[in-house]
Design an enzyme around this catalytic site. Sequence first.
Site, mmCIF file in Angstrom:
data_model
loop_
_atom_site.group_PDB
_atom_site.id
_atom_site.type_symbol
_atom_site.label_atom_id
_atom_site.label_comp_id
_atom_site.label_asym_id
_atom_site.label_seq_id
_atom_site.Cartn_x
_atom_site.Cartn_y
_atom_site.Cartn_z
ATOM 1 C CB CYS A 2 47.312 44.529 35.816
ATOM 2 S SG CYS A 2 47.417 44.094 37.557
ATOM 3 N NE ARG A 27 43.703 45.585 31.139
ATOM 4 C CZ ARG A 27 43.842 44.584 30.257
ATOM 5 N NH1 ARG A 27 43.285 44.693 29.065
ATOM 6 N NH2 ARG A 27 44.533 43.505 30.545
ATOM 7 C CD1 TRP A 74 41.586 44.520 40.483
ATOM 8 C CD2 TRP A 74 42.572 42.517 40.538
ATOM 9 N NE1 TRP A 74 40.680 43.617 40.986
ATOM 10 C CE2 TRP A 74 41.256 42.385 41.035
ATOM 11 C CE3 TRP A 74 43.379 41.385 40.485
ATOM 12 C CZ2 TRP A 74 40.750 41.159 41.459
ATOM 13 C CZ3 TRP A 74 42.870 40.164 40.915
ATOM 14 C CH2 TRP A 74 41.560 40.067 41.385
ATOM 15 C CG ASN A 98 49.510 43.716 33.149
ATOM 16 O OD1 ASN A 98 49.700 44.550 34.027
ATOM 17 N ND2 ASN A 98 48.823 43.979 32.051
ATOM 18 N N GLY A 99 50.444 39.988 35.529
ATOM 19 C CA GLY A 99 50.586 38.551 35.709
ATOM 20 C C GLY A 99 51.036 38.190 37.108
ATOM 21 C CD GLU A 481 25.049 37.769 33.137
ATOM 22 O OE1 GLU A 481 25.517 38.841 32.738
ATOM 23 O OE2 GLU A 481 25.757 36.863 33.633
ATOM 24 C CE LYS A 485 26.529 41.502 33.759
ATOM 25 N NZ LYS A 485 27.332 40.373 34.248
ATOM 26 C CD GLU A 488 29.595 40.980 37.601
ATOM 27 O OE1 GLU A 488 30.639 40.501 37.156
ATOM 28 O OE2 GLU A 488 28.657 41.351 36.861
ATOM 29 C CG HIS A 504 14.133 20.362 46.493
ATOM 30 N ND1 HIS A 504 13.631 19.229 47.090
ATOM 31 C CD2 HIS A 504 13.585 20.410 45.246
ATOM 32 C CE1 HIS A 504 12.835 18.608 46.239
ATOM 33 N NE2 HIS A 504 12.779 19.309 45.117
ATOM 34 C CE LYS A 603 34.632 44.166 29.954
ATOM 35 N NZ LYS A 603 33.204 43.906 30.185
#
Length: 608
Positions: A2, A27, A74, A98-99, A481, A485, A488, A504, A603
């Site tokens: 947002c 964002r 968003w 926002n929020g 990571e 990536k 994502e 295992h 973001k």
Amino acid sequence: MCGIVGAIANRDVVPLLIEGLKRLEYRGYDSAGIAVIDGRDVRRVRRTGRVAEMEAAAQSEAFSAQVGVGHTRWATHGGVTEANAHPHISQGVALVHNGIIENHDEQRERLRALGYQFESQTDTEVIAHLIHHHLTQGADLLAALQRTVKELTGAYALAVVSRAEPQRMVVARMGCPLLIGIGEGENFVASDVSAILQATRQVMFLEEGDTAELSRDGVRIFDGNDEPVERELHQSDVSLASLELGPYRHFMQKEIHEQPRALGDTIEAAMDVGFDAALFGDNAGEILKGISGVQILACGTSYYAGMTARYWIEAIAGLPCSVEIASEYRYRAAYANPDHLVVTLSQSGETLDTMEALKYAKSLGHRHTLSICNVPESAIPRASELVCYTRAGAEIGVASTKAFTTQLAVLFQLSVVLAKLHGKLDEAEEAGYLEELRYLPGSVQHALNLEPQIALWAERFAPKSDALFLGRGLHYPIALEGALKLKEISYIHAEAYPAGELKHGPLALVDANMPVVVIAPNDRLLEKVKSNMQEVRARGGELFVFTDQDSNFSESEGVHVIRTPRHAGALSPIIHTIPVQLLAYHTALARGTDVDKPRNLAKSVTVE
């Protein structure tokens, strides 16, 4: 997630609002809109999808005004629909938010009883109606906002305009970032400085609980008790060039290639003064010397940076270190040792879960806090005793790249500083670590030169639906990571495991259709990793191995090898991050996904 931008000026603000929203696209969002006061009318245009679609609609309807607000949403409350998109309007009051408002259901019932009707599923529409209600009770716009926010529970950044008072805009902040931009005969509000750099570099950061009134001629700010207060004026040093794509296809590609420079800038101070505690603040030496352990709190990619740091802090400094996901830590009955340093990691400095985890740690009795962050004057650094800023520059792509590697560089410096202060480091070791750090940007550049080879691998990954990443020791977090990536931005399901855990459980997944990426540097665990690789080959799995120039590896059927530069010692995780970033980028490119704006992601995560 947002984005907010608002402007009041003696010129048409519509181009400013739209350009600001374009600057906020990184964002993450799924709809966009603007609302302006045109004469005595409130005009609004909203669209799901990209800002460009909303811009075309505004142009076709000849939008023009001298005050207005804009938003990229968003979705949280309610689906991705035009009715749920911001701005929201209540009888001449238009606002963006926002929020998340936690008591919106309670307020919704109250407002319905007062005769208000709702057109959306959002929590935001509640705020618009509350402000209008207080206006009907005789309050002016600022007082109506101040009364409204006292009735809200949750997090918010708000910008509000009204047709009844077209000469001003009012704003409020609690838990979500908001700043004011100061111009000549014009003023601005934004959730991110990038949205207003086209108009001004003079900014003031609002504090928790602040409200403010903006006119063309000035700004008045009030604290949580509605008392007038001054906030420091800052000159933003964010470069407009850093917000431009330049010769690259995507911001993610650009930011991957900016890492030698970003790392060089981040370690520059250490190159001048060595591993001095002053890297972390004027009084850091006394604080860091007195701690007996480290507690790291972070989310997402930053959490993996913290996991890597645990190996460094315990091995180099000889101090116990725990690493926790901030969103989990803040809701459990955690044990607090007041002599442990709480380290928070956040690219934006506004990550809500990390901020709340920091507050919780303080409430438990933690006395010493350090923030490692990429955005000066953001909320988490302001709430921390010590601060060290990474110097990655603006990061636009949603998938973090240079913010991650610069966090690692700072965490490595912290590990060595702690070792020095606690008597665990001799002069020869310190000189060796400094030399490794000095070579780091060059080694990263050498790893970037592997891009053509990695792009060929990506063509083999693109048709797959699953992938497995393996690493051991320091390189296990880098495997995590790499998997993050890949999923994502390419939407390939990927998991990462310590290579020793393969037998295992995860080995059951391995077959010819499951590519297995192995991070296998030439360290003391290399022979163990080779054994794990044999387990994969014995089940028909295809291996893609990132190793070092000086390792004794050769390609064979089902085993593909790419060699990074010589083994970089303790800094090897940073070098091996580069190829997994490039693999994810080129796989996404081959699959045709939206690399910089992956679906469902944002973001700056400022909500739970």
